[in-house]
Enzyme design. Structure first.
Site, PDB file in Angstrom:
ATOM      1  N   LYS A 121       0.839  -1.198   0.000  1.00 22.20           N
ATOM      2  CA  LYS A 121       0.000   0.000   0.000  1.00 22.20           C
ATOM      3  C   LYS A 121       0.877   1.251   0.000  1.00 22.20           C
ATOM      4  O   LYS A 121       0.494   2.288  -0.548  1.00 22.20           O
ATOM      5  CB  LYS A 121      -0.919   0.000   1.225  1.00 22.20           C
ATOM      6  CG  LYS A 121      -2.018  -1.063   1.182  1.00 22.20           C
ATOM      7  CD  LYS A 121      -2.962  -0.875   2.359  1.00 22.20           C
ATOM      8  CE  LYS A 121      -3.669  -2.125   2.803  1.00 22.20           C
ATOM      9  NZ  LYS A 121      -4.799  -2.565   2.026  1.00 22.20           N
ATOM     10  N   GLU A 204      -2.390   6.619   8.251  1.00 22.49           N
ATOM     11  CA  GLU A 204      -3.292   7.468   7.474  1.00 22.49           C
ATOM     12  C   GLU A 204      -4.161   8.250   8.427  1.00 22.49           C
ATOM     13  O   GLU A 204      -4.519   7.764   9.494  1.00 22.49           O
ATOM     14  CB  GLU A 204      -4.214   6.605   6.582  1.00 22.49           C
ATOM     15  CG  GLU A 204      -3.574   6.215   5.282  1.00 22.49           C
ATOM     16  CD  GLU A 204      -4.465   5.333   4.418  1.00 22.49           C
ATOM     17  OE1 GLU A 204      -5.664   5.177   4.729  1.00 22.49           O
ATOM     18  OE2 GLU A 204      -3.946   4.819   3.418  1.00 22.49           O
ATOM     19  N   ARG A 295      -6.757  -7.865  -9.221  1.00 20.69           N
ATOM     20  CA  ARG A 295      -7.435  -9.147  -9.447  1.00 20.69           C
ATOM     21  C   ARG A 295      -8.917  -8.892  -9.711  1.00 20.69           C
ATOM     22  O   ARG A 295      -9.365  -7.764  -9.644  1.00 20.69           O
ATOM     23  CB  ARG A 295      -7.299 -10.002  -8.198  1.00 20.69           C
ATOM     24  CG  ARG A 295      -7.824  -9.241  -6.972  1.00 20.69           C
ATOM     25  CD  ARG A 295      -7.898 -10.072  -5.732  1.00 20.69           C
ATOM     26  NE  ARG A 295      -8.007  -9.272  -4.543  1.00 20.69           N
ATOM     27  CZ  ARG A 295      -9.118  -8.872  -3.972  1.00 20.69           C
ATOM     28  NH1 ARG A 295     -10.279  -9.171  -4.520  1.00 20.69           N
ATOM     29  NH2 ARG A 295      -9.124  -8.152  -2.874  1.00 20.69           N
TER      30      ARG A 295
END
Ligand code: ADP
Ligand code: ADP
Ligand code: MG
Length: 664
Positions: A121, A204, A295
């Protein structure tokens, strides 16, 4: 996907509904299919659908569905030329994509390099910042705690600690104040290391009451990139999606166009090939990239329902080396679609996963309904894999019609033998705020009591079954039936010469006290003012037939202490038998054994034998169906002995530790 080329035989490296779903399209396209399976899956639906099937190992995923070598061998043995990884398992494993390429197999997905980049990430966010995408303010650098602390203070609290390699909502911690950061980082790192083999975390800003909106993208090997609208996945529980829909609820057309353009720019920047999803969280102020999934997504059917396209077909065409079937301006959407994830879990017991034999499976049918599943009646839900039983997807001309069809279809879906979240989903989808679209990612958690407490009540037949279970249990244990209670006149012999006995059960928040009457003409049960004849015959240790009045049924029973688990044709029921005479002894006994509430694997032992522990202290972590459950001290006291070790696979009801409550 430099290897892209036309192929004729496809191996599906997955199981369950997604393996079945991929095989259907592969067959349509004239491809031969190869399934892989583990020991416990030998009779699964996905094997039956495939042209060939290869056993790749024992039940635990790490010994089968996660074994790269075994899957590559299976492809070699059967002459498969390509591999579709589905979602979960190895779908986002760059080493697997590389191993396929090295073995000369087409991997249906992006390159190993792209998967690796997006699998972090932190790295993905860095790339997106460079491509001009808005990202959540945060920090993704040096792992030193001093640097992390300074960064968190700079971002401002609350802060979200996230595993960089994370997925499935795992490895996340909300930190409310500066002095909570160090511990949250340590625990997120532990969880991330155990789950993903990588303990890097990022920080975050915790966005208050956001929505989750994601954009489906597709790229081909000719440099084309398109987007296929967005999906709203705001209804979540513990950061995991429960309900998804397309298009997003009440999104301004400008914001919608901006998000799609940003997602295409991101895919372009990554030279993306195949199906991918750019995930954003949004609030009133804007939208922020959080991650890219490289995916097919679990919720891809809602996109298919509004576009009329088959995304697996698109994936396979891209893998053949073809150009994308449509240009951006040729892709259109009509109507609205909603997907609900039906899980084998018990919302009234804290969403505890449920396992067992599926005794009944009646699917709803009708206009605008699609069901993707890998289960049939007679199949067993095991503790080894994700608890997803089926995806129910409904489509309507607009959102309210899709929602209406969803509520109706949920009510018609009948699954018995394992607990399911069907009733919970029905309450959720009927909630007035959901109908109005007034939701954010915390909605389910805030409304949890409204969605679970209005829970089911036990029917007379259920209580009759519970009474019979107690009688048979006493017989098998040679326990003399409880003696009449001196302080409870409704127990024991009555002057009329008929013997009666009251049995008490707890079911959820309710208590039930049926009375058994032993008369000259047999046994009867009194409950809520009505009295009906009760007959029963034991089939074996765990099963009996009973008849209440003229209603017959077959019941399976499992005892764990005084917890009674009944499977009736109407479903799964967990009751507690309140035995007034065993109370004192029972409570100490219950407190002195720590038992597994479900089958699973012991992943951590958190207490030292002999150490003094407060009530609620974490003792053992058990993992089942990708969920972690922490077993805690039932009282102040200490563990005298652990009866399990890390790595043990334990059955429901197994004793895991002996616990000695402190003397008061
Ligand atoms: P998405 O981002 O596609 O919505 P999620 O992250 O909610 O997907 O769920 C994907 C997860 O599904 C995987 O990480 C894994 O935990 C689980 N999973 C993997 N394989 C299967 C399967 N065959 N059936 C059901 N669930 C699976
Ligand atoms: P995963 O890989 O587990 O899917 P994500 O980064 O996609 O992790 O986040 C999963 C969910 O967690 C999001 O859908 C959202 O509900 C919540 N979430 C993630 N980041 C934030 C954030 N910065 N603030 C608030 N909620 C967040
Ligand atoms: Mg995500």
């Amino acid at each position: 996907m430099s290897l892209a080329r036309r192929f004729h035989k496809l191996l599906i490296a997955n199981r369950g509904e997604i393996a079945c779903r991929i095989m259907r399209t592969a067959k349509h396209m004239g491809l031969a299919t190869v399934a892989v399976y583990s020991d416990v899956d030998r009779d699964s639906a996905h094997i039956m659908l495939a042209d060939e099937a290869v056993l790749i190992g024992p039940a635990p995923a790490k010994d089968s569905y996660l074994r790269i070598d075994a899957i590559i061998d299976a492809a070699r043995e059967t002459g498969a030329e390509a591999v579709h990884p589905g979602y979960g398992f190895l779908s986002e494993n760059a080493d697997f994509a590389q191993a396929c390429a090295d073995a000369g197999l087409v991997f249906v997905g992006p390159s190993a390099e792209t998967i690796r980049l997006m699998g972090s990430k932190s790295a993905a966010k860095a790339l997106m910042v460079n491509s001009g995408l808005p990202v959540v303010p945060g920090y993704y650098g040096d792992q030193d705690i001093v640097a992390l602390q300074a960064a968190a203070d700079g971002v401002g609290y609350p802060v979200l600690v996230k595993a960089s390699a994370g997925g499935g909502g795992r490895g996340m911690r909300i930190v409310g104040k500066a002095d909570e950061l160090a511990e949250a980082v340590a625990s997120a790192k532990r969880e991330a290391q155990a789950a993903f083999g990588n303990d890097e975390v990022l920080l975050e800003k915790f966005i208050a009451r956001p929505r989750h909106i994601e954009v489906q993208v597709f790229g081909d090997t000719h440099g084309n990139v398109v987007s296929l609208f967005e999906r709203e996945c705001t209804l979540q529980r513990r950061y995991q999606k429960v309900v998804e829909e397309a298009p997003a609820i009440a999104i301004a057309p400008e914001r919608r166009a901006e998000m799609a353009a940003a997602a295409r720019a991101a895919a372009q920047a990554a030279s993306y090939t195949g199906a991918g999803t750019i995930e954003f969280i949004t609030d009133d102020a804007g939208f922020y990239f959080i991650e890219m999934n490289t995916r097919l997504q679990v919720e891809h059917p809602v996109t298919e329902m509004i576009t009329g396209l088959d995304l697996v077909e698109w994936q396979l065409r891209v893998a053949f080396g073809e150009a994308l079937p449509l240009r951006q301006d040729e892709i259109t959407a009509t109507g609205h679609a909603i997907e609900a994830r039906i899980y084998a879990e018990d919302p009234d017991k804290g969403f505890l996963p449920s396992t067992g034999l599926i005794r009944q499976w009646r699917k709803p049918s009708g206009h605008g309904i699609r069901i993707d599943t890998g289960f049939r009646v007679g199949d067993t839900v095991t503790p080894y894999y994700d608890a997803l039983l089926a995806k129910l997807i409904t489509r309507g001309d607009d959102r309210s019609q899709a929602l209406e069809r969803m509520v109706h279809a949920l009510g018609e879906f009948e699954i018995a033998g394992v607990a399911t979240n069907l009733a919970f989903l029905e309450l959720l989808m009927s909630h007035p705020q959901v109908a109005r679209g007034e939701v954010d990612t915390g909605f389910i958690e805030r409304e949890i009591s409204a969605l679970t407490l209005a829970g089911p009540t036990a029917a007379p037949l259920d209580l009759a079954a519970a009474c019979v279970a107690v009688l048979l249990h006493e017989q098998s244990e040679h326990i003399p039936p409880s003696l009449p209670s001196p302080w409870d006149r409704t127990d024991g012999w009555t002057v009329a010469g008929r013997r009666s006995r009251r049995l008490s059960f707890r079911y959820g928040a309710e208590r039930y006290d049926p009375i058994l009457w032993y008369g000259r003409d047999g046994l009867s049960m009194e409950l809520g003012g009505t009295n009906a004849r009760l007959q029963f015959v034991a089939r074996d240790d765990a099963m009996f037939d009973l008849c209440l009045g003229d209603a017959p049924e077959r019941v399976s029973v499992a005892w764990s202490g005084r917890d009674l688990d009944l499977s009736t044709p109407r479903g799964h029921l967990a009751l507690i038998w309140i035995d007034p005479f065993a109370a004192d002894v029972g409570e100490v006994a219950a407190a002195s054994r720590i038992v597994a509430p479900m089958p699973g694997t012991v992943t951590r032992i958190l207490a030292q034998p002999g150490a003094d522990l407060p009530r609620g202290a974490a003792l053992i972590v058990l993992e089942a169906m990708k969920m972690e459950h922490t077993l805690r001290a039932p009282a102040d006291g200490r563990v005298t002995a652990f009866k399990c070790a890390v790595g043990d696979v334990v059955q429901e009801g197994a004793e895991l530790a002996e616990f000695e409550p402190a003397m008061k």
